[in-house]
Design a protein around this motif. Structure first.
Motif, PDB file in Angstrom:
ATOM      1  N   UNK A 192       0.681  -1.293  -0.013  1.00 12.45           N
ATOM      2  CA  UNK A 192       0.184  -0.361  -0.221  1.00 12.45           C
ATOM      3  C   UNK A 192       1.011   1.132   0.330  1.00 12.45           C
ATOM      4  N   UNK A 193       1.986   1.197   1.155  1.00 15.88           N
ATOM      5  CA  UNK A 193       2.362   2.315   0.974  1.00 15.88           C
ATOM      6  C   UNK A 193       4.260   2.218   0.219  1.00 15.88           C
ATOM      7  N   UNK A 194       4.093   3.035  -1.192  1.00 15.56           N
ATOM      8  CA  UNK A 194       5.582   3.519  -1.513  1.00 15.56           C
ATOM      9  C   UNK A 194       6.471   4.750  -1.511  1.00 15.56           C
ATOM     10  N   UNK A 195       7.149   4.618  -1.647  1.00 18.03           N
ATOM     11  CA  UNK A 195       8.206   6.829  -1.879  1.00 18.03           C
ATOM     12  C   UNK A 195       8.879   6.202  -3.479  1.00 18.03           C
ATOM     13  N   UNK A 196       9.651   7.481  -3.413  1.00 14.76           N
ATOM     14  CA  UNK A 196      10.929   7.277  -4.521  1.00 14.76           C
ATOM     15  C   UNK A 196      10.891   8.538  -3.649  1.00 14.76           C
ATOM     16  N   UNK A 197      12.782   8.564  -3.486  1.00 14.56           N
ATOM     17  CA  UNK A 197      13.774   8.955  -2.720  1.00 14.56           C
ATOM     18  C   UNK A 197      14.317  10.677  -3.202  1.00 14.56           C
ATOM     19  N   UNK A 198      14.451  11.454  -2.868  1.00 14.06           N
ATOM     20  CA  UNK A 198      15.005  12.891  -3.694  1.00 14.06           C
ATOM     21  C   UNK A 198      16.752  12.561  -4.047  1.00 14.06           C
ATOM     22  N   UNK A 199      17.206  11.793  -2.795  1.00  7.09           N
ATOM     23  CA  UNK A 199      18.681  12.020  -2.524  1.00  7.09           C
ATOM     24  C   UNK A 199      19.214  10.789  -2.288  1.00  7.09           C
ATOM     25  N   UNK A 200      20.029  10.089  -1.733  1.00  6.31           N
ATOM     26  CA  UNK A 200      20.019   9.197  -0.793  1.00  6.31           C
ATOM     27  C   UNK A 200      20.573   8.626   0.390  1.00  6.31           C
TER      28      UNK A 200
END
Length: 542
Positions: free
Chosen positions: A102-110
């Motif tokens: 259900x929960x997803x993310x894309x990091x903007x930096x390491x």
């Protein structure tokens, strides 16, 4: 030890309230604001799903495509953990289901990807021994990050010769990224530094990119987050170009059921390169709610974002007016008002101002943007320096420069030299302070007689044949009436010609005062007269 125990007793601080922001461009969202946004989402979901609780639905998927601290994903997980207790009674199974499906993310930096995983999985590795998720086989889990490079294009072609061998090579300078317009000189970095090439906007096909990251047929019901705000554009000093609109447009192209984003509010009325974005957003009747924080520092304490910030909820299946709510010192200002955002070319952010503006505009008079000059009225930049006296100048012109008076020969003026002979009223192009409300200040008009010019520090607000007309015009610009109408279009210190677009160009046959202006427009205000008088007395006009 006893003293330490005493100071912490009964207090369990949220670690995400204690982390300093990376910069004014990449701002961590306070948990309080994240939860306010989630409350708005839950209310909209219930309204469109016969009262259903979004947090009790095991099939709703969420994406934060620009996660930093992980606060949105963490708070979503917390709410789902409570809401799904009946559907999935076993806590371990329930948490694993939420985090893996259900929960997803894309990091903007390491760094932020690691921080987000620590916030959500309780481990910087999703498959680590301390992770509260049980089924991940990769370190990233559902919070993805991978270094992305800019795609440089354009620029100037130069041929460089090797001084030793004479060999010639072709080099391109001043190139920009074709996705985000970052300058290669600023962001063409080695492997040891972050590129700030955000994967979510560095693609021609975002749907295919999402499939590559999270698997086939991945569609998100809710996209939520706080995108990076700007990148240096190579201009003078700290010049920067906004990029948050790129993230919003990419996210909406994924066709979520709901989208909730917090961004700077500057797009309401201004902002470099935001004209098309503003037009698109104001005409999109799927905008369901906007909650606006115009007071500097209120939404993000300690972070100066000129013009304030706001968050909005976009509803794919909605078609109607947008409910606007202004917040001030943590409290709502008046009742929320549902209105169409495209009534004007800018968004009038204060609900109480709309009926006043409508009454004034109903007279259908010409407005002051027809009088006020554009930037560089005489073609001279702010840093232009003339001479300190008119001595030995053939045709001297008194020059209003940046906080000083210079002299220049008339032949040196690059534009509009005929204006030198007019009576003029000058207004500074940058007006205001760094106080809580930047829109409430206008500079004192400057009366400039024949034989004068100015640098781009000023705009020529009006030109006249007589001193009396110029004086009356300057008096008009000093009224609260004018300042109020200017404030509706002025979200930062910048005051170009367009901020005068709502101000009527009244006949200069008298000395205008607020009392006379109320009399002139009062008959057309009718039911709005009370709010008009209240607005004239409010802090925004002082």
């Amino acid at each position: 030890m006893s003293q330490a125990s005493f100071t912490l007793r009964g207090h369990n601080p949220d670690v995400l309230t204690c982390i300093a922001n990376l910069s004014n461009d990449e701002v961590f969202t306070p948990p309080e604001m994240a939860n306010a946004m989630l409350d708005l989402l839950a209310a909209a979901w219930a309204d469109t799903h016969e009262g259903a609780d979004i947090w009790a639905n095991p099939n709703v998927s969420f994406l934060d495509p620009f996660t930093k601290s992980g606060v949105f994903l963490r708070e979503i997980t917390r709410r789902l953990t409570d809401g799904l207790a009946l559907a999935i009674p076993d806590l371990t199974e329930r948490v694993d289901h939420i985090l893996t499906r259900q929960v997803y993310g894309i990091g903007i930096t390491q760094l932020t990807a690691l921080l987000a995983r620590r916030s959500v999985y309780c481990s910087k590795y999703a498959n680590g021994p301390h992770s509260i998720a049980q089924s991940f086989t990769t370190e990233d889990g559902n919070i993805w990050f991978e270094r992305t490079e800019h795609t440089w294009a354009g620029g100037t072609r130069e041929i460089h010769s090797n001084p030793r061998t004479g060999a010639k090579t072709v080099v391109y300078t001043r190139r920009k990224c074709r996705y985000c317009s970052a300058n290669e000189d600023d962001y063409g970095r080695g492997d040891e530094l972050e590129t700030h090439a955000y994967a979510f906007i560095h693609t021609d096909d975002i749907k295919t990119r999402i499939t590559e990251l999270f698997g086939e047929n991945m569609h998100f019901d809710v996209i939520i987050g706080n995108p990076p705000y700007q990148l240096s554009d190579g201009g003078h000093g700290s010049s920067a170009a906004p990029i948050y609109q790129m993230f919003v447009e990419k996210a909406l192209s994924l066709d979520p059921r709901f989208a909730v984003f917090v961004t700077p509010s500057r797009w309401f009325a201004g902002g470099k390169g935001l004209d098309e974005y503003r037009k698109k957003m104001l005409s999109d009747h799927r905008m369901r709610n906007i909650v606006d924080y115009p007071k500097l520092y209120e939404a993000f304490p300690g972070v100066k974002i000129r013009g304030g910030v706001s968050y909005f909820l976009w509803d794919r299946d909605y078609n109607g007016p947008c409910t606007m709510q202004t917040m001030w010192d943590g409290e709502p200002v008046g009742e929320p008002v549902a209105r169409y955002l495209d009534a004007y070319d800018v968004l009038v952010r204060r609900n109480e101002a709309v009926p006043i503006l409508e009454k004034v505009r109903s007279k259908q008079e010409a407005t002051l943007d027809g009088r006020v000059s554009s930037r560089k009225p005489f073609g001279l930049p702010t840093n232009f320096k003339g001479k300190t006296s008119p001595a030995r100048i053939v045709d001297p012109v008194k020059l209003f420069a940046n906080q000083r008076i210079d002299w220049i020969d008339r032949s040196e003026l690059l534009a509009n030299d005929a204006w030198v002979d007019d009576w003029k009223v000058l207004m500074t192009r940058v007006q205001g302070t760094s106080a809580a409300v930047e829109t409430k200040f206008l500079s004192k008009p400057i009366l400039a007689g024949p034989g004068t010019a100015c640098t781009e520090t000023y705009l020529v607000a009006g030109r006249f044949a007589t001193e009396q007309e110029a004086n009356r015009y300057a008096m008009y610009l000093r009224t609260r009436f004018v300042r109020f109408l200017v404030s509706l279009r002025k979200s930062t210190q910048d005051a170009p010609r367009h901020v005068y677009t709502f101000v009527p160009d009244v006949p200069l046959d008298r000395d205008w005062t607020d009392a006379l202006l109320y009399e002139r427009y009062g008959g057309r205000l009718r039911e709005g007269a009370e709010s008009y008088a209240k607005a004239l007395a409010s802090d925004i006009l002082r």
